[in-house]
Design a protein around this motif. Sequence first.
Motif, PDB file in Angstrom:
ATOM      1  N   SER A 178     -19.195  34.663 -16.814  1.00  0.00           N
ATOM      2  CA  SER A 178     -18.586  34.050 -15.633  1.00  0.00           C
ATOM      3  C   SER A 178     -17.095  33.866 -15.867  1.00  0.00           C
ATOM      4  O   SER A 178     -16.624  33.912 -17.012  1.00  0.00           O
ATOM      5  CB  SER A 178     -19.235  32.704 -15.327  1.00  0.00           C
ATOM      6  OG  SER A 178     -18.954  31.780 -16.352  1.00  0.00           O
ATOM      7  N   LEU A 186     -19.377  35.133  -3.417  1.00  0.00           N
ATOM      8  CA  LEU A 186     -20.214  35.913  -4.326  1.00  0.00           C
ATOM      9  C   LEU A 186     -19.463  37.208  -4.649  1.00  0.00           C
ATOM     10  O   LEU A 186     -19.590  38.204  -3.956  1.00  0.00           O
ATOM     11  CB  LEU A 186     -21.583  36.198  -3.702  1.00  0.00           C
ATOM     12  CG  LEU A 186     -22.441  34.977  -3.384  1.00  0.00           C
ATOM     13  CD1 LEU A 186     -23.731  35.379  -2.689  1.00  0.00           C
ATOM     14  CD2 LEU A 186     -22.738  34.175  -4.648  1.00  0.00           C
ATOM     15  N   ILE A 218     -28.737  38.157  -5.905  1.00  0.00           N
ATOM     16  CA  ILE A 218     -27.550  37.962  -5.078  1.00  0.00           C
ATOM     17  C   ILE A 218     -26.841  39.299  -4.886  1.00  0.00           C
ATOM     18  O   ILE A 218     -27.067  40.241  -5.644  1.00  0.00           O
ATOM     19  CB  ILE A 218     -26.573  36.940  -5.703  1.00  0.00           C
ATOM     20  CG1 ILE A 218     -26.128  37.397  -7.108  1.00  0.00           C
ATOM     21  CG2 ILE A 218     -27.188  35.556  -5.735  1.00  0.00           C
ATOM     22  CD1 ILE A 218     -25.012  36.569  -7.712  1.00  0.00           C
ATOM     23  N   VAL A 255     -23.068  40.846  -4.817  1.00  0.00           N
ATOM     24  CA  VAL A 255     -21.673  40.549  -5.133  1.00  0.00           C
ATOM     25  C   VAL A 255     -20.786  41.735  -4.793  1.00  0.00           C
ATOM     26  O   VAL A 255     -21.233  42.876  -4.776  1.00  0.00           O
ATOM     27  CB  VAL A 255     -21.473  40.168  -6.629  1.00  0.00           C
ATOM     28  CG1 VAL A 255     -22.235  38.903  -6.976  1.00  0.00           C
ATOM     29  CG2 VAL A 255     -21.859  41.303  -7.557  1.00  0.00           C
ATOM     30  N   LEU A 283     -18.984  37.377 -13.261  1.00  0.00           N
ATOM     31  CA  LEU A 283     -19.287  36.797 -11.960  1.00  0.00           C
ATOM     32  C   LEU A 283     -18.432  35.565 -11.674  1.00  0.00           C
ATOM     33  O   LEU A 283     -18.125  34.795 -12.580  1.00  0.00           O
ATOM     34  CB  LEU A 283     -20.764  36.391 -11.903  1.00  0.00           C
ATOM     35  CG  LEU A 283     -21.783  37.498 -12.190  1.00  0.00           C
ATOM     36  CD1 LEU A 283     -23.184  36.903 -12.309  1.00  0.00           C
ATOM     37  CD2 LEU A 283     -21.738  38.559 -11.113  1.00  0.00           C
ATOM     38  N   THR A 322     -19.400  30.681  -8.437  1.00  0.00           N
ATOM     39  CA  THR A 322     -20.411  30.551  -7.378  1.00  0.00           C
ATOM     40  C   THR A 322     -21.547  31.555  -7.593  1.00  0.00           C
ATOM     41  O   THR A 322     -22.722  31.194  -7.513  1.00  0.00           O
ATOM     42  CB  THR A 322     -19.786  30.754  -5.988  1.00  0.00           C
ATOM     43  OG1 THR A 322     -18.748  29.799  -5.809  1.00  0.00           O
ATOM     44  CG2 THR A 322     -20.809  30.612  -4.879  1.00  0.00           C
ATOM     45  N   ALA A 323     -21.197  32.802  -7.868  1.00  0.00           N
ATOM     46  CA  ALA A 323     -22.210  33.845  -8.089  1.00  0.00           C
ATOM     47  C   ALA A 323     -23.041  33.535  -9.335  1.00  0.00           C
ATOM     48  O   ALA A 323     -24.271  33.637  -9.316  1.00  0.00           O
ATOM     49  CB  ALA A 323     -21.541  35.209  -8.213  1.00  0.00           C
TER      50      ALA A 323
END
Length: 142
Positions: free
Chosen positions: A34, A57, A95, A97, A119, A122-123
Amino acid sequence: MSNYNLRRNLWLCFPPLIAQLFLVSHADIGTAASYRPPYTPTACNGNDPSQFPSSNLFAAAGEGIWDNGAACGRQYLVKCISAAAPSTCISDQTIQVKIVDRAQTSASRPSRGGTIMVLSTTAFGAIVKGSPASLNIEFQQV
């Protein structure tokens, strides 16, 4: 039941079993980390705020999918499949992205280098519980 009928019935069971062995998966496996704000400037569209989806995302592409910048704007389905700590992945959560940056040159450093995808917070938070440094993902371009 005669031996002939038994053998015939067994042969009828094999094609579906063999077909299961050769199922084709269109997804790839990799690692993800992240990153936190600031997210701009990006390698794809600089400081343009319209590059970010309203859902937040989005991701930065690792070298494995960067493709000399061709990854910019690509969309991927991403699912957490495992992490160092058990029960970290949110099961059955996938999800979508959008790639907006290159991980190697992003304004904010990833939680771990060398991953296939980095990511947004949030993602990352949408597919894991807690804050592991990285996780194993299944991803597929859409």
